[in-house]
Enzyme design. Structure first.
Site, PDB file in Angstrom:
ATOM      1  N   TYR A  33       0.823  -1.204   0.000  1.00 34.46           N
ATOM      2  CA  TYR A  33       0.000   0.000   0.000  1.00 34.46           C
ATOM      3  C   TYR A  33       0.859   1.257   0.000  1.00 34.46           C
ATOM      4  O   TYR A  33       2.084   1.183   0.162  1.00 34.46           O
ATOM      5  CB  TYR A  33      -0.943   0.001   1.215  1.00 34.46           C
ATOM      6  CG  TYR A  33      -0.275   0.290   2.549  1.00 34.46           C
ATOM      7  CD1 TYR A  33       0.562  -0.632   3.166  1.00 34.46           C
ATOM      8  CD2 TYR A  33      -0.468   1.516   3.190  1.00 34.46           C
ATOM      9  CE1 TYR A  33       1.169  -0.352   4.376  1.00 34.46           C
ATOM     10  CE2 TYR A  33       0.136   1.793   4.416  1.00 34.46           C
ATOM     11  CZ  TYR A  33       0.952   0.852   5.002  1.00 34.46           C
ATOM     12  OH  TYR A  33       1.559   1.127   6.197  1.00 34.46           O
ATOM     13  N   ARG A  52       8.308   4.053  -4.538  1.00 32.79           N
ATOM     14  CA  ARG A  52       8.349   3.057  -3.460  1.00 32.79           C
ATOM     15  C   ARG A  52       7.350   1.938  -3.734  1.00 32.79           C
ATOM     16  O   ARG A  52       7.632   0.755  -3.471  1.00 32.79           O
ATOM     17  CB  ARG A  52       8.070   3.727  -2.106  1.00 32.79           C
ATOM     18  CG  ARG A  52       8.263   2.773  -0.931  1.00 32.79           C
ATOM     19  CD  ARG A  52       8.211   3.487   0.401  1.00 32.79           C
ATOM     20  NE  ARG A  52       6.923   4.103   0.648  1.00 32.79           N
ATOM     21  CZ  ARG A  52       6.679   4.943   1.651  1.00 32.79           C
ATOM     22  NH1 ARG A  52       7.633   5.253   2.507  1.00 32.79           N
ATOM     23  NH2 ARG A  52       5.483   5.467   1.816  1.00 32.79           N
ATOM     24  N   ARG A 100      -8.110 -20.472  -1.396  1.00 27.83           N
ATOM     25  CA  ARG A 100      -7.029 -20.269  -0.438  1.00 27.83           C
ATOM     26  C   ARG A 100      -5.909 -21.294  -0.640  1.00 27.83           C
ATOM     27  O   ARG A 100      -6.122 -22.500  -0.490  1.00 27.83           O
ATOM     28  CB  ARG A 100      -7.553 -20.348   0.994  1.00 27.83           C
ATOM     29  CG  ARG A 100      -6.517 -19.935   2.021  1.00 27.83           C
ATOM     30  CD  ARG A 100      -7.100 -19.886   3.425  1.00 27.83           C
ATOM     31  NE  ARG A 100      -6.098 -19.423   4.387  1.00 27.83           N
ATOM     32  CZ  ARG A 100      -5.151 -20.181   4.926  1.00 27.83           C
ATOM     33  NH1 ARG A 100      -5.081 -21.469   4.588  1.00 27.83           N
ATOM     34  NH2 ARG A 100      -4.285 -19.689   5.771  1.00 27.83           N
ATOM     35  N   LYS A 147       6.477  -2.050   1.887  1.00 25.26           N
ATOM     36  CA  LYS A 147       5.319  -1.436   2.551  1.00 25.26           C
ATOM     37  C   LYS A 147       4.128  -2.389   2.431  1.00 25.26           C
ATOM     38  O   LYS A 147       3.202  -2.197   1.633  1.00 25.26           O
ATOM     39  CB  LYS A 147       5.017  -0.063   1.936  1.00 25.26           C
ATOM     40  CG  LYS A 147       4.177   0.810   2.860  1.00 25.26           C
ATOM     41  CD  LYS A 147       4.259   2.260   2.458  1.00 25.26           C
ATOM     42  CE  LYS A 147       3.234   3.121   3.158  1.00 25.26           C
ATOM     43  NZ  LYS A 147       3.321   3.121   4.613  1.00 25.26           N
ATOM     44  N   LEU A 203      11.278   1.093   7.040  1.00 24.29           N
ATOM     45  CA  LEU A 203      10.674   1.565   5.792  1.00 24.29           C
ATOM     46  C   LEU A 203      11.395   2.848   5.364  1.00 24.29           C
ATOM     47  O   LEU A 203      11.651   3.724   6.196  1.00 24.29           O
ATOM     48  CB  LEU A 203       9.184   1.861   6.008  1.00 24.29           C
ATOM     49  CG  LEU A 203       8.457   2.251   4.729  1.00 24.29           C
ATOM     50  CD1 LEU A 203       8.190   1.028   3.859  1.00 24.29           C
ATOM     51  CD2 LEU A 203       7.149   2.960   5.034  1.00 24.29           C
TER      52      LEU A 203
HETATM   53  N1  PMP Z   1       7.999   3.693   8.949  1.00 25.59           N
HETATM   54  C1  PMP Z   1       6.864   2.982   8.990  1.00 25.59           C
HETATM   55  C2  PMP Z   1       6.877   1.648   9.651  1.00 25.59           C
HETATM   56  C3  PMP Z   1       5.676   3.502   8.441  1.00 25.59           C
HETATM   57  O1  PMP Z   1       4.540   2.782   8.473  1.00 25.59           O
HETATM   58  C4  PMP Z   1       5.693   4.790   7.866  1.00 25.59           C
HETATM   59  C5  PMP Z   1       4.436   5.404   7.313  1.00 25.59           C
HETATM   60  N2  PMP Z   1       3.951   4.714   6.244  1.00 25.59           N
HETATM   61  C6  PMP Z   1       6.905   5.496   7.824  1.00 25.59           C
HETATM   62  C7  PMP Z   1       8.036   4.914   8.374  1.00 25.59           C
HETATM   63  C8  PMP Z   1       6.995   6.854   7.183  1.00 25.59           C
HETATM   64  O2  PMP Z   1       6.905   6.767   5.785  1.00 25.59           O
HETATM   65  P1  PMP Z   1       6.358   7.991   4.940  1.00 25.59           P
HETATM   66  O3  PMP Z   1       7.169   9.173   5.325  1.00 25.59           O
HETATM   67  O4  PMP Z   1       6.541   7.596   3.532  1.00 25.59           O
HETATM   68  O5  PMP Z   1       4.907   8.159   5.321  1.00 25.59           O
END
Ligand code: PMP
Length: 284
Positions: A33, A52, A100, A147, A203
């Site tokens: 997502y 991303r 499934r 993500k 992330l």
């Molecule tokens: N780390 C994690 C685990 C997240 O879920 C997020 C938000 N999606 C971020 C960092 C920050 O990412 P962004 O700046 O792209 O929202």
């Protein structure tokens, strides 16, 4: 007001947006997502989010659900149909629905859904007061660079933080802070911003990426390295970043006041220069 949401090519009232119970997102969290901010009816920092997404899709061996141009058009159409001035667009792609079975289904069309959510982004009262965080164990899987919609660990972590009166949970692995449950984590010491380097452990935040660019342009030094909770308690300032919070000051970690319990000068400056860029992109 009922929203208009997007489901597999159609714009429908939110109570008519339906996905199969056999969807692999529902059964296996087999999907990815993105969340993109909207300010003044304009998408903020859109391209890095799509870069991303491309990477996340590639890592889980899933193809694009539609063309990049169609995806952009869908984001803009949702803003228009919902008259969204400020808030976020959430979009998710899953490996579609099939009987499934763990292994990838053959010839299944992916599921693409998206919706808007109204949220105040520029005038966030927490930016003035700062927020509290608590540390919690990092119990997530080893590919946090993807993500993925598999968010049970962050859900449990955020709930645990909330129950302790905190806004965010900072997760700890091997004695070091990885990141927040839904944000990247930073401390400031002697005017230098310290944050963990990118790897599979966190992330790659799009807000982090834009902040790095802004900081460089304004002569703020960022040091990419690990830091411990003890180092965080002794920091001059602390903050978090995410697409829906931009740059948010932290004034307490595990009950210990940071910077005398007030947002400090570095984070205030970083939020300001970040917002300047957001306003410039949005034309507001
Ligand atoms: N780390 C994690 C685990 C997240 O879920 C997020 C938000 N999606 C971020 C960092 C920050 O990412 P962004 O700046 O792209 O929202």
């Amino acid at each position: 007001m009922s929203r208009v949401v997007y489901v597999n090519g159609s714009y429908v009232p939110e109570d008519q947006g339906k996905v199969s119970i056999f969807d692999r997102g529902f059964l296996f969290a087999d999907g990815v997502y993105e969340v993109t901010a909207v300010v003044g009816g304009k998408l903020v920092d859109y391209d890095p989010h799509m870069e991303r997404l491309e990477r996340s899709l590639k890592e889980i061996e899933m193809s694009w659900p539609c063309s990049k141009a169609e995806l952009r058009q869908m984001h803009e159409e949702l803003i228009k149909r919902n008259k969204l001035d400020e808030g976020i667009i959430y979009m998710q792609v899953t490996r579609g629905s099939a009987d499934r079975d763990f292994k990838f289904p053959k010839e299944t069309k992916s599921t693409l859904i998206a919706f808007t959510q109204v949220q105040k982004l520029l005038d966030n009262p927490y930016a003035v007061t700062g927020v509290k965080v608590v540390t919690i164990p990092d119990i997530r899987w080893a590919r946090r660079d993807i993500k993925s919609v598999m968010l049970l660990a962050p859900v449990l972590g955020k709930q645990r933080a909330y129950e302790q009166g905190a806004f965010e949970g900072w997760m700890i692995e091997d004695g070091k802070i990885t990141e927040g449950t839904s944000s990247n984590a930073y401390i400031v010491k002697d005017g230098r911003v310290i944050t963990r380097a990118l790897s599979n452990s966190i992330l790659a935040g799009c807000t982090r990426r834009m902040l790095f660019r802004m900081a460089k342009e304004h002569g703020v030094t960022i040091e990419e390295r690990l830091f411990t909770p003890d180092e965080a308690y002794a920091a001059d300032e602390a903050f978090l970043t995410s697409a829906s919070n931009f740059v948010l000051p932290i004034v307490e970690i595990d009950g210990k006041r940071i910077g005398g319990g007030q947002p400090g000068p570095t984070v205030r400056k970083l939020r300001e220069i970040y917002l300047d860029e957001v306003r410039a992109q949005a034309g507001v």
